[in-house]
Design an enzyme around this catalytic site. Structure first.
Site, PDB file in Angstrom:
ATOM      1  CE  LYS A 250       2.485  82.171  49.466  1.00  0.00           C
ATOM      2  NZ  LYS A 250       2.510  80.898  49.218  1.00  0.00           N
TER       3      LYS A 250
ATOM      4  CG  HIS B 202       1.093  83.374  54.314  1.00  0.00           C
ATOM      5  ND1 HIS B 202       1.170  84.342  53.468  1.00  0.00           N
ATOM      6  CD2 HIS B 202       0.639  82.204  53.595  1.00  0.00           C
ATOM      7  CE1 HIS B 202       0.795  83.612  52.060  1.00  0.00           C
ATOM      8  NE2 HIS B 202       0.225  82.500  52.308  1.00  0.00           N
TER       9      HIS B 202
END
Length: 472
Positions: free
Chosen positions: A157, A249
């Site tokens: 990411k 997350h």
């Protein structure tokens, strides 16, 4: 960690002199080799722009392992591991460099006498992806020796800045690689405590049988850290905390709780279920249900720390958030109507990542009532706690007590680093811990309305002193 499997492999690290490689990838690969978990025929080709030789890059890598391998450096283990590493110098926009790299991979296959699996790990900034993909496409590196299906692309990411940019990136990546070849990393999914969410649900019907909106009052996710931007100022300021933590997350943690586990733990079924879980989350009003903040100067563990605007690489007029608190609801299914509360930020009072299930209180009996909390501690003090009510001796009242499980007390081996687990799974073609395009699209759809509201309305940005929890 698991048994040795011998899959002849070449791992190419693009961006081999960067921070991610030195802090995470090299120490993780070294520790895997030290434990005998890398394939016997596993070679690491480091590709970067700096003017290293094989020998000088190994010296650079050795220093990284000494510093970041959790005190596990041993000279004998290092000498064995170093033999796996070679260096290829080249600019990311140089076609000749990719051609030379392809020749190098072919020569390794010839020397080993086998068509190895190829892993192309992009440890680089996303703004360089297009150059690397073009180099891979131009040299047909993904099909060296004709073994196309066993070539994997690993990317980190951020996966775009919003849904539109993610779709554009995804379209470009899939023009070079098939979806099954793409391994998108969220390193949180490599943590044992996060993976345990699935296994806990599978093995503990006493808790899971009544997990629904009928019995759970709300789910709370706390992801606080005491660190600041730690040298990532320019990246962080362009991205912000909502994108950096919540979109990735935290939504993954929530999804693992909300999904029903497929009976066979099928990878595609799990990833589809997570995408549906994320798609079920709604923020009713970005104005009323989301708070953003930015840390000012303060004190962390007794030491003065600068405010965000005084960090290196941060513009003085930055309105980038370093803290987010939001309220959402689940729509549909057995969780319909469930409240979800998220609190995440940098330079907070303590380092703490927890997922907390608040059970609904029972009806009052003889003036007594109580509620329970089940707490999954992701970090630190990794473990699980159950808060329950018991009678206080000599008193006709209830008191809260805690049943506690801590990983380090039960399991003597140190928990493996997330990147060790991730890299091993890439080598073994295990896609369970990697994100699908469907999951990421759902995650962007969740936060995009908030980002648009902030851009259009520029709501208040709370300034909180470092070392505090921003707002009560």
């Amino acid at each position: 960690m698991t048994e040795h499997l011998n899959i002849p492999t070449i791992l190419v690290i693009f961006g081999a002199t960067g921070d991610l490689t030195s802090r995470k990838l090299l120490p993780a690969l070294y520790n895997l080799d030290r434990q005998g978990l890398l394939p016997d025929s596993c070679e690491i080709v480091a590709f970067a722009r700096r003017d290293y030789t094989d020998s000088s890059f190994r010296d650079y890598a050795e220093e990284a392992v000494k510093q970041y391998a959790n005190g596990m450096y041993e000279q004998s283990s290092w000498k064995r591991f170093a033999k796996r590493i070679t260096y290829a110098r080249g600019d990311f926009n140089d076609d000749e460099a990719y051609a030379a790299l392809a020749d190098k991979l072919n020569s390794i296959d010839t020397r080993l006498g086998v068509c190895t699996h190829k892993i192309l790990y992009l440890a680089i900034s996303p703004d360089l992806y297009e150059q690397v993909f073009e180099g891979i496409r131009h040299t047909q590196m993904k099909q060296i020796c004709g073994n196309i299906k066993d070539t994997r692309l690993v990317i980190e990411k951020p996966f775009g800045r919003d849904r539109q940019s993610f779709d554009e990136l995804s379209s470009f990546v899939t023009s070079v690689f098939e979806e099954r070849q793409i391994y998108r990393i969220d390193h949180y999914l490599g943590k044992e405590t996060v993976q345990n969410l699935l296994y806990f649900k599978a093995g503990n019907p006493v808790f899971i049988s009544d997990w629904s909106q009928k019995r759970i009052d709300r789910i709370e996710v706390v992801a606080h850290e005491t660190l600041g931007v730690e040298g990532r100022g320019s990246y962080y300021d362009s991205y912000g905390h909502l994108r950096d933590m919540v979109q990735s997350h935290i939504l993954q943690l929530l999804a693992l709780v909300l999904i029903d586990i497929p009976s066979d733990f099928d990878t595609d079924a799990i990833r589809h279920a997570k995408a549906e879980a994320i798609s079920s989350l709604r923020i009713a009003s970005p104005e009323d249900d989301v708070i953003r903040g930015q840390y000012a100067a303060g004190v962390i563990e007794g030491s003065a720390v600068p405010g965000y605007l005084d960090e290196q690489g941060i513009p003085q007029d930055s309105d980038t958030e370093t803290m987010v608190r939001l309220h959402a609801n689940v729509e549909g299914g057995r969780w319909d109507g469930l409240d979800v509360v998220i609190s995440s930020g940098k330079r907070m009072a303590e380092k703490r990542t927890e997922l907390i299930l608040h059970y609904k209180p029972m009806e009052e009996v003889a003036g007594l009532t109580g509620e329970n909390r089940l707490i999954f501690r992701i970090q630190p003090k990794e473990g699980i706690s159950l808060e329950m009510k018991v009678k206080k001796p000599t008193h006709a009242k209830l008191e809260t007590v805690t049943m506690d499980f801590e990983y380090k007390s039960q399991f003597t081996n140190m928990l493996p680093d997330a990147y060790e687990k991730i890299l091993l799974d890439v080598i073994r073609l295990n896609r369970n811990l990697f994100l699908s395009a469907e999951e990421l699209a759902a995650a962007w759809d969740f936060i995009d309305p908030v980002m648009r509201y902030w851009k259009e309305k520029n709501p208040e940005l709370i300034r909180y002193p470092a070392g505090t929890n921003a707002v009560s």
